[in-house]
Motif scaffolding. Structure first.
Motif, PDB file in Angstrom:
ATOM      1  N   SER A  78       4.240  -6.104   6.563  1.00 36.48           N
ATOM      2  CA  SER A  78       3.110  -5.307   7.043  1.00 36.48           C
ATOM      3  C   SER A  78       2.007  -5.277   5.986  1.00 36.48           C
ATOM      4  O   SER A  78       2.254  -5.492   4.794  1.00 36.48           O
ATOM      5  CB  SER A  78       3.556  -3.877   7.352  1.00 36.48           C
ATOM      6  N   LEU A  79       0.806  -5.011   6.445  1.00 43.76           N
ATOM      7  CA  LEU A  79      -0.326  -4.931   5.517  1.00 43.76           C
ATOM      8  C   LEU A  79      -0.122  -3.837   4.464  1.00 43.76           C
ATOM      9  O   LEU A  79      -0.330  -4.101   3.271  1.00 43.76           O
ATOM     10  CB  LEU A  79      -1.630  -4.728   6.283  1.00 43.76           C
ATOM     11  N   PRO A  80       0.302  -2.619   4.836  1.00 39.63           N
ATOM     12  CA  PRO A  80       0.532  -1.604   3.791  1.00 39.63           C
ATOM     13  C   PRO A  80       1.563  -2.035   2.747  1.00 39.63           C
ATOM     14  O   PRO A  80       1.378  -1.802   1.552  1.00 39.63           O
ATOM     15  CB  PRO A  80       1.021  -0.380   4.580  1.00 39.63           C
ATOM     16  N   THR A  81       2.623  -2.695   3.191  1.00 35.58           N
ATOM     17  CA  THR A  81       3.639  -3.170   2.243  1.00 35.58           C
ATOM     18  C   THR A  81       3.066  -4.267   1.358  1.00 35.58           C
ATOM     19  O   THR A  81       3.305  -4.288   0.149  1.00 35.58           O
ATOM     20  CB  THR A  81       4.891  -3.680   2.991  1.00 35.58           C
ATOM     21  N   LEU A  82       2.279  -5.156   1.944  1.00 37.66           N
ATOM     22  CA  LEU A  82       1.681  -6.229   1.159  1.00 37.66           C
ATOM     23  C   LEU A  82       0.702  -5.671   0.126  1.00 37.66           C
ATOM     24  O   LEU A  82       0.642  -6.154  -1.013  1.00 37.66           O
ATOM     25  CB  LEU A  82       0.987  -7.231   2.082  1.00 37.66           C
ATOM     26  N   VAL A  83      -0.043  -4.639   0.487  1.00 37.95           N
ATOM     27  CA  VAL A  83      -0.950  -3.984  -0.460  1.00 37.95           C
ATOM     28  C   VAL A  83      -0.144  -3.357  -1.595  1.00 37.95           C
ATOM     29  O   VAL A  83      -0.497  -3.498  -2.771  1.00 37.95           O
ATOM     30  CB  VAL A  83      -1.828  -2.924   0.244  1.00 37.95           C
ATOM     31  N   ASP A  84       0.951  -2.691  -1.251  1.00 37.31           N
ATOM     32  CA  ASP A  84       1.811  -2.102  -2.292  1.00 37.31           C
ATOM     33  C   ASP A  84       2.359  -3.176  -3.233  1.00 37.31           C
ATOM     34  O   ASP A  84       2.375  -2.997  -4.453  1.00 37.31           O
ATOM     35  CB  ASP A  84       2.975  -1.333  -1.662  1.00 37.31           C
ATOM     36  N   ILE A  85       2.786  -4.288  -2.666  1.00 38.17           N
ATOM     37  CA  ILE A  85       3.309  -5.396  -3.478  1.00 38.17           C
ATOM     38  C   ILE A  85       2.215  -5.911  -4.407  1.00 38.17           C
ATOM     39  O   ILE A  85       2.451  -6.121  -5.603  1.00 38.17           O
ATOM     40  CB  ILE A  85       3.851  -6.521  -2.578  1.00 38.17           C
ATOM     41  N   ALA A  86       1.024  -6.129  -3.856  1.00 40.13           N
ATOM     42  CA  ALA A  86      -0.093  -6.627  -4.667  1.00 40.13           C
ATOM     43  C   ALA A  86      -0.391  -5.680  -5.822  1.00 40.13           C
ATOM     44  O   ALA A  86      -0.627  -6.121  -6.954  1.00 40.13           O
ATOM     45  CB  ALA A  86      -1.335  -6.829  -3.801  1.00 40.13           C
ATOM     46  N   ASN A  87      -0.367  -4.395  -5.552  1.00 40.24           N
ATOM     47  CA  ASN A  87      -0.655  -3.419  -6.611  1.00 40.24           C
ATOM     48  C   ASN A  87       0.407  -3.440  -7.707  1.00 40.24           C
ATOM     49  O   ASN A  87       0.074  -3.434  -8.894  1.00 40.24           O
ATOM     50  CB  ASN A  87      -0.794  -2.014  -6.021  1.00 40.24           C
TER      51      ASN A  87
END
Length: 113
Positions: free
Chosen positions: A48-57
């Motif tokens: 998911s986009l929220p998970t991908l954002v968390d991973i990127a951070n």
């Protein structure tokens, strides 16, 4: 448009390893299970986009670096990747890389004609 989740997973894994972070540590940092991170990295799940954002951070990277194989305007991402790789090379290795890149670009341009 279908996203290439295997490419996204490959890039997540590559960034995670470069940061010397285990799958467990990444999973713990973003509040998901270790198997979920494994499935993301293998392209077995649609992240998911929220998970991908968390991973990127956590991995201190950008979304465009993680999804660049799925986006048409990615030149800057690949230029940065090349620069990052060259940073790890000694002087002799840089000369070899430069020779290879010159030969490769010459060959690619000749094939286009």
């Amino acid at each position: 448009m279908d996203l290439d989740y295997k490419s996204i997973g490959f890039r997540v894994r590559e960034k995670r390893i470069r940061k010397n972070i285990s799958q467990y540590e990444l999973a713990n940092a973003i509040g998901v299970s270790n198997p979920h991170i494994s499935n993301i990295e293998r392209g077995k799940t649609k992240v998911s986009l929220p998970t991908l954002v968390d991973i990127a951070n956590v991995l201190e990277t950008t979304l465009d670096e993680l999804v660049c194989d799925n986006v048409s305007e990615t030149r800057n991402v690949f230029v940065k990747e090349l620069a990052d790789e060259i940073e790890t090379c000694d002087a002799e290795e840089i000369k070899i890389v430069a020779d290879v890149v010159k030969a490769l670009t010459k060959s690619l341009r000749m094939r286009k004609k």
